[in-house]
Design a protein around this motif. Structure first.
Motif, short mmCIF file in Angstrom:
data_model
loop_
_atom_site.label_atom_id
_atom_site.label_comp_id
_atom_site.label_asym_id
_atom_site.label_seq_id
_atom_site.Cartn_x
_atom_site.Cartn_y
_atom_site.Cartn_z
N TYR A 1 0.83 -1.20 0.00
CA TYR A 1 0.00 0.00 0.00
C TYR A 1 0.87 1.26 0.00
N GLN A 2 1.96 1.22 0.75
CA GLN A 2 2.84 2.38 0.82
C GLN A 2 3.46 2.66 -0.56
N ARG A 3 3.91 1.62 -1.27
CA ARG A 3 4.46 1.81 -2.62
C ARG A 3 3.42 2.41 -3.57
N ALA A 4 2.21 1.88 -3.52
CA ALA A 4 1.16 2.36 -4.41
C ALA A 4 0.82 3.82 -4.11
N MET A 5 0.69 4.17 -2.85
CA MET A 5 0.34 5.54 -2.50
C MET A 5 1.49 6.51 -2.81
N THR A 6 2.72 6.07 -2.63
CA THR A 6 3.87 6.90 -2.98
C THR A 6 3.89 7.16 -4.48
N TYR A 7 3.57 6.14 -5.26
CA TYR A 7 3.50 6.30 -6.71
C TYR A 7 2.41 7.30 -7.10
N ILE A 8 1.24 7.18 -6.50
CA ILE A 8 0.14 8.11 -6.78
C ILE A 8 0.54 9.53 -6.40
N GLN A 9 1.20 9.70 -5.26
CA GLN A 9 1.65 11.03 -4.87
C GLN A 9 2.62 11.60 -5.90
N GLY A 10 3.48 10.74 -6.44
CA GLY A 10 4.42 11.18 -7.46
C GLY A 10 3.74 11.62 -8.74
N LEU A 11 2.55 11.09 -9.01
CA LEU A 11 1.81 11.46 -10.21
C LEU A 11 0.99 12.73 -10.02
N SER A 12 0.99 13.29 -8.81
CA SER A 12 0.12 14.43 -8.52
C SER A 12 0.42 15.65 -9.39
N ASP A 13 1.63 15.75 -9.91
CA ASP A 13 1.96 16.89 -10.76
C ASP A 13 2.21 16.45 -12.21
N ALA A 14 1.57 15.37 -12.61
CA ALA A 14 1.79 14.83 -13.96
C ALA A 14 1.23 15.71 -15.06
N GLY A 15 0.36 16.62 -14.73
CA GLY A 15 -0.14 17.56 -15.72
C GLY A 15 -1.43 17.11 -16.39
N GLU A 16 -1.85 17.90 -17.36
CA GLU A 16 -3.13 17.68 -18.02
C GLU A 16 -3.16 16.40 -18.86
N GLY A 17 -2.02 15.92 -19.29
CA GLY A 17 -1.98 14.72 -20.12
C GLY A 17 -2.22 13.43 -19.34
N PHE A 18 -2.20 13.54 -18.03
CA PHE A 18 -2.38 12.35 -17.20
C PHE A 18 -3.84 11.90 -17.20
N ARG A 19 -4.04 10.58 -17.23
CA ARG A 19 -5.38 10.05 -17.05
C ARG A 19 -5.27 8.68 -16.39
N TYR A 20 -6.29 8.36 -15.61
CA TYR A 20 -6.37 7.03 -15.03
C TYR A 20 -6.79 6.08 -16.13
N ASP A 21 -6.11 4.96 -16.24
CA ASP A 21 -6.49 3.96 -17.23
C ASP A 21 -6.26 2.58 -16.65
N LEU A 22 -6.58 1.59 -17.41
CA LEU A 22 -6.47 0.21 -16.92
C LEU A 22 -5.02 -0.15 -16.58
N GLY A 23 -4.07 0.34 -17.33
CA GLY A 23 -2.66 0.05 -17.05
C GLY A 23 -2.24 0.56 -15.68
N LEU A 24 -2.66 1.78 -15.34
CA LEU A 24 -2.35 2.34 -14.03
C LEU A 24 -3.01 1.53 -12.93
N LEU A 25 -4.29 1.23 -13.10
CA LEU A 25 -5.00 0.47 -12.07
C LEU A 25 -4.40 -0.92 -11.89
N ASN A 26 -4.04 -1.58 -12.99
CA ASN A 26 -3.40 -2.89 -12.88
C ASN A 26 -2.04 -2.79 -12.19
N GLY A 27 -1.28 -1.73 -12.48
CA GLY A 27 0.01 -1.52 -11.83
C GLY A 27 -0.13 -1.33 -10.33
N LEU A 28 -1.11 -0.52 -9.94
CA LEU A 28 -1.36 -0.30 -8.51
C LEU A 28 -1.79 -1.60 -7.83
N HIS A 29 -2.64 -2.34 -8.51
CA HIS A 29 -3.09 -3.62 -7.95
C HIS A 29 -1.91 -4.56 -7.76
N PHE A 30 -0.98 -4.57 -8.72
CA PHE A 30 0.20 -5.42 -8.58
C PHE A 30 1.05 -5.00 -7.39
#
Length: 106
Positions: free
Chosen positions: A27-56
């Motif tokens: 959980y800590q790795r997943a949340m740290t990754y999400i925090q790192g994406l907080s400034d990803a900009g307008e091009g960022f979107r949640y998609d199946l690849g991201l959700l599968n990565g977090l699940h892994f």
């Protein structure tokens, strides 16, 4: 709670099992990754690849749960008091939109 705080700060827990340690670290790795994406900009979107990565990240120590992949059957959460009692049952796999299922076949 003390064990979770110890694990989050990199210390050894007093009572937590190895499995609990792996759960918290995932959980800590997943949340740290999400925090790192907080400034990803307008091009960022949640998609199946991201959700599968977090699940892994969260479930990698449970290979029987197919970490990082969509489920192929039922999913449920059991009661902590009685593992035979279902506290939550997820929607039927067949109700998952076709677009999500087709991405999993990739």
């Amino acid at each position: 709670m003390d064990d979770v705080e110890a694990l989050m700060s990199g210390e050894d827990p007093l009572e937590a099992s190895d499995e609990t340690r792996r759960e918290v670290e995932g959980y800590q790795r997943a949340m740290t990754y999400i925090q790192g994406l907080s400034d990803a900009g307008e091009g960022f979107r949640y998609d199946l690849g991201l959700l599968n990565g977090l699940h892994f990240m969260i479930q990698e120590h449970h290979p029987d749960k197919r970490p990082g992949r969509l489920r192929r059957g039922p999913v449920y959460i059991t009661s902590p008091d009685d593992p035979m009692v279902m506290d939550y049952t997820g929607p039927d796999y067949e109700t998952v939109p076709d677009s999500w299922r087709s991405w999993s076949r990739g």
